[in-house]
Design a protein around this motif. Sequence first.
Motif, short mmCIF file in Angstrom:
data_model
loop_
_atom_site.label_atom_id
_atom_site.label_comp_id
_atom_site.label_asym_id
_atom_site.label_seq_id
_atom_site.Cartn_x
_atom_site.Cartn_y
_atom_site.Cartn_z
N UNK A 10 14.51 18.93 -12.88
CA UNK A 10 15.15 18.31 -11.72
C UNK A 10 14.14 18.06 -10.61
N UNK A 11 13.29 19.04 -10.35
CA UNK A 11 12.27 18.88 -9.30
C UNK A 11 11.31 17.76 -9.65
N UNK A 12 10.93 17.69 -10.93
CA UNK A 12 10.03 16.62 -11.37
C UNK A 12 10.67 15.25 -11.19
N UNK A 13 11.94 15.15 -11.57
CA UNK A 13 12.65 13.88 -11.41
C UNK A 13 12.73 13.47 -9.95
N UNK A 14 13.00 14.46 -9.06
CA UNK A 14 13.09 14.15 -7.64
C UNK A 14 11.74 13.69 -7.11
N UNK A 15 10.67 14.34 -7.57
CA UNK A 15 9.33 13.95 -7.13
C UNK A 15 8.99 12.55 -7.61
N UNK A 16 9.39 12.24 -8.85
CA UNK A 16 9.13 10.90 -9.37
C UNK A 16 9.89 9.85 -8.60
N UNK A 17 11.16 10.13 -8.30
CA UNK A 17 11.95 9.18 -7.54
C UNK A 17 11.36 8.97 -6.16
N UNK A 18 10.95 10.07 -5.53
CA UNK A 18 10.35 9.94 -4.20
C UNK A 18 9.05 9.15 -4.27
N UNK A 19 8.26 9.39 -5.32
CA UNK A 19 6.97 8.71 -5.44
C UNK A 19 7.14 7.21 -5.63
N UNK A 20 8.19 6.82 -6.37
CA UNK A 20 8.34 5.41 -6.69
C UNK A 20 9.14 4.66 -5.63
N UNK A 21 9.87 5.35 -4.76
CA UNK A 21 10.60 4.69 -3.70
C UNK A 21 9.63 4.13 -2.68
N UNK A 22 9.97 2.98 -2.11
CA UNK A 22 9.20 2.43 -1.01
C UNK A 22 9.87 2.88 0.28
N UNK A 23 9.22 3.72 1.09
CA UNK A 23 9.90 4.30 2.25
C UNK A 23 10.08 3.30 3.38
N UNK A 24 11.11 3.56 4.19
CA UNK A 24 11.35 2.75 5.38
C UNK A 24 10.10 2.78 6.27
N UNK A 25 9.83 1.65 6.91
CA UNK A 25 8.66 1.55 7.78
C UNK A 25 7.42 1.02 7.09
N UNK A 26 7.48 0.84 5.76
CA UNK A 26 6.35 0.32 5.01
C UNK A 26 6.23 -1.19 5.21
N UNK A 27 4.98 -1.66 5.27
CA UNK A 27 4.69 -3.09 5.27
C UNK A 27 4.01 -3.46 3.95
N UNK A 28 4.27 -4.68 3.45
CA UNK A 28 3.46 -5.22 2.36
C UNK A 28 3.04 -6.64 2.73
N UNK A 29 1.84 -7.00 2.29
CA UNK A 29 1.34 -8.36 2.43
C UNK A 29 0.96 -8.87 1.05
N UNK A 67 9.99 -2.92 5.34
CA UNK A 67 11.09 -2.16 4.75
C UNK A 67 11.90 -1.48 5.85
N UNK A 68 13.14 -1.94 6.02
CA UNK A 68 14.02 -1.42 7.06
C UNK A 68 14.73 -0.15 6.59
N UNK A 69 14.72 0.11 5.29
CA UNK A 69 15.28 1.33 4.70
C UNK A 69 14.53 1.55 3.38
N UNK A 70 14.71 2.73 2.78
CA UNK A 70 14.04 2.98 1.51
C UNK A 70 14.41 1.90 0.49
N UNK A 71 13.39 1.22 -0.02
CA UNK A 71 13.53 0.18 -1.04
C UNK A 71 14.20 -1.10 -0.56
N UNK A 72 14.54 -1.22 0.72
CA UNK A 72 15.19 -2.41 1.26
C UNK A 72 14.25 -3.07 2.26
N UNK A 73 13.84 -4.31 1.96
CA UNK A 73 12.87 -4.99 2.81
C UNK A 73 13.34 -6.35 3.29
N UNK A 74 12.75 -6.80 4.41
CA UNK A 74 12.94 -8.15 4.92
C UNK A 74 11.63 -8.89 4.68
N UNK A 75 11.68 -9.98 3.89
CA UNK A 75 10.46 -10.69 3.50
C UNK A 75 10.45 -12.11 4.05
#
Length: 208
Positions: A10-29, A67-75
């Motif tokens: 369970x801990x491993x799965x949670x860590x994997x999910x956290x690692x792959x999520x794009x957190x709110x506040x992130x920018x991509x170009x 990203x205005x929320x985890x995994x949700x972005x305005x492009x």
Amino acid sequence: MKLQSLVLATATAMMMTTAFAVPAGTWTLGAGAHGVVPKSDNGTLLNGALSVDVDDDIRPTLTGEYFIANNVGIELLAAIPFHHDITLTDAGGNQIDAKTQHLPPTLSVQYHFDNSMMPMNIKPFVGVGVNYTTFFKERIGTGDDLELDDSVGVAGHVGVDIPFAPTESFRIDARYMDIETDVKLNGNDIGSVDIDPWVYGVAFVKQF
């Protein structure tokens, strides 16, 4: 032991999910290229007297996403002007050549799926938004004054990000844009053209 294994899994799965999520506040170009491929039947002008065919074009593009929320972005998609040759054909097969340039900035809301179950850490995404296309430098072989009005329509977006470094990815995507423009010749309305293209692209994407 079973309980410990379950807790560890369970801990491993949670860590994997956290690692792959794009957190709110992130920018991509993103920097790449896209090809605008109009649909095959672009309509008629002068009450059906002229059929219209708009050709394809490929140009460099840029994207920025917040990203205005985890995994949700305005492009926002931007590009240098696309160039399109236009062929007008009458009932007798006679052709008139025309051309235009356009800019199609597109604003989308996008959801990026966590990719813990995907091969190669591939991260798919989907989006929907609005496209604004402005036309300029219209030309027609007869020397008349050709004008294409700006267009506003919906846009859909699908794609995948393929990471090759913690903050860098290769992107493959496709968009559908609802683009319809009213046409004027010497100031007179002569009909509308349905471009409605698919836009295919590749890009390098950097996350900040």
